[in-house]
Write an enzyme that holds these catalytic residues in place. Structure first.
Site, PDB file in Angstrom:
ATOM      1  N   THR A   8     -22.276  -1.555  23.307  1.00  0.00           N
ATOM      2  CA  THR A   8     -22.490  -1.544  21.859  1.00  0.00           C
ATOM      3  C   THR A   8     -21.328  -2.111  21.035  1.00  0.00           C
ATOM      4  O   THR A   8     -20.173  -2.054  21.448  1.00  0.00           O
ATOM      5  CB  THR A   8     -22.801  -0.114  21.362  1.00  0.00           C
ATOM      6  OG1 THR A   8     -23.043  -0.142  19.978  1.00  0.00           O
ATOM      7  CG2 THR A   8     -21.657   0.836  21.650  1.00  0.00           C
ATOM      8  N   ASP A  72     -29.719   2.011  22.883  1.00  0.00           N
ATOM      9  CA  ASP A  72     -30.593   1.532  21.814  1.00  0.00           C
ATOM     10  C   ASP A  72     -31.199   2.766  21.173  1.00  0.00           C
ATOM     11  O   ASP A  72     -31.720   3.643  21.861  1.00  0.00           O
ATOM     12  CB  ASP A  72     -31.678   0.585  22.317  1.00  0.00           C
ATOM     13  CG  ASP A  72     -32.252  -0.215  21.140  1.00  0.00           C
ATOM     14  OD1 ASP A  72     -31.510  -1.032  20.561  1.00  0.00           O
ATOM     15  OD2 ASP A  72     -33.418   0.011  20.754  1.00  0.00           O
ATOM     16  N   HIS A 183     -29.548  13.172  19.861  1.00  0.00           N
ATOM     17  CA  HIS A 183     -30.267  12.259  20.756  1.00  0.00           C
ATOM     18  C   HIS A 183     -29.298  11.574  21.719  1.00  0.00           C
ATOM     19  O   HIS A 183     -29.552  11.455  22.899  1.00  0.00           O
ATOM     20  CB  HIS A 183     -31.024  11.236  19.901  1.00  0.00           C
ATOM     21  CG  HIS A 183     -30.187  10.577  18.838  1.00  0.00           C
ATOM     22  ND1 HIS A 183     -29.346  11.291  18.008  1.00  0.00           N
ATOM     23  CD2 HIS A 183     -30.032   9.275  18.476  1.00  0.00           C
ATOM     24  CE1 HIS A 183     -28.737  10.458  17.181  1.00  0.00           C
ATOM     25  NE2 HIS A 183     -29.131   9.234  17.452  1.00  0.00           N
ATOM     26  N   ARG A 184     -28.144  11.133  21.198  1.00  0.00           N
ATOM     27  CA  ARG A 184     -27.164  10.427  22.055  1.00  0.00           C
ATOM     28  C   ARG A 184     -26.531  11.405  23.046  1.00  0.00           C
ATOM     29  O   ARG A 184     -26.378  11.085  24.225  1.00  0.00           O
ATOM     30  CB  ARG A 184     -26.103   9.791  21.139  1.00  0.00           C
ATOM     31  CG  ARG A 184     -25.051   8.954  21.852  1.00  0.00           C
ATOM     32  CD  ARG A 184     -24.377   7.994  20.883  1.00  0.00           C
ATOM     33  NE  ARG A 184     -25.348   7.058  20.329  1.00  0.00           N
ATOM     34  CZ  ARG A 184     -25.823   7.120  19.073  1.00  0.00           C
ATOM     35  NH1 ARG A 184     -25.368   8.015  18.221  1.00  0.00           N
ATOM     36  NH2 ARG A 184     -26.739   6.262  18.662  1.00  0.00           N
TER      37      ARG A 184
END
Ligand code: ITT
Length: 198
Positions: A8, A72, A183-184
């Site tokens: 990223t 993503d 979420h990560r």
């Protein structure tokens, strides 16, 4: 321990990936440290988080010859039919402007009642090794979209998202609190569990 390159370029993600993986059984280095040209960018032409995550990891693995992990992610809002979804980074235009993206979500949700403001963050991490093998993990966190921004921490859509079971936005939480339920955080924990010790 094997070196893994984080694919990223998003500084908010890099910070969180470092914080989270430093507590797990693996560590990552930046694209810069791995010698990836600064202007290299994967064309995110996929229609799913899985496709885009895999494309980004494969590109960085090919360029560096090292294992690469890509993230993503995005915000999925039910009242907007799943938008911004895979277009989260460029919802208000190609220039990745977080403030403009948040403003557009709030504007499109004007008048949507509280009980219909449900949303989730999704993160798909993909680890690709030089031998071509890959491991894909998805993490999510449920919540809702508030009517006005609150908080200064985090990045992206954090000031407008309140996770389920809390009354503060992600931008009103410490990094540790957010990473513990995000979420990560969930996707990277799942990756560690799948890999064992790498
Ligand atoms: P890379 O492709 O270089 O990783 P990007 O920002 O373009 O960076 P994505 O295509 O995955 O990454 O877009 C994800 C967008 O979703 C990101 O720009 C944020 O706006 C949003 N997003 C993802 N995770 C988030 C989080 O934890 N908090 C707030 N917003 C988030």
């Amino acid at each position: 321990m094997e070196k893994i390159v984080a694919a990223t370029q998003n500084k908010g993600k890099i910070r969180e990936i470092d914080e989270i993986t430093s507590k797990l059984g693996f560590s990552v280095i930046s694209r810069e440290e791995a010698g990836v040209p600064e202007d290299f960018d994967t064309d995110e032409t996929g229609t799913t988080f899985e496709e885009n995550s895999q494309m980004k990891a494969e590109d960085i693995m090919r360029i560096t010859g090292m294992s690469a992990v890509a993230d993503d992610s995005g915000l999925v809002v039910d009242a907007l039919g799943g938008e911004p979804g895979v277009y989260s980074a460029r919802y208000a235009g190609e220039d990745h402007d977080d403030a403009a993206n948040r403003k557009l979500v709030l504007q499109r949700m004007e008048g949507v009642p509280e009980e219909e403001r449900t949303a989730r963050f999704v993160c798909v991490v993909t680890l690709v090794r030089p031998d071509g093998s890959k491991t894909v993990c998805r993490g999510t966190v449920e919540g809702h979209i508030i009517e006005e921004e609150r908080g200064e921490n985090g990045f992206g859509y954090d000031p407008i998202f309140v996770p389920e079971g809390y009354d503060r936005t992600f931008a009103e939480m410490t990094a540790e609190e957010k990473n513990g339920i995000s979420h990560r955080g969930n996707a990277l924990k799942a990756l560690e569990e799948k890999l064992g010790n790498i």
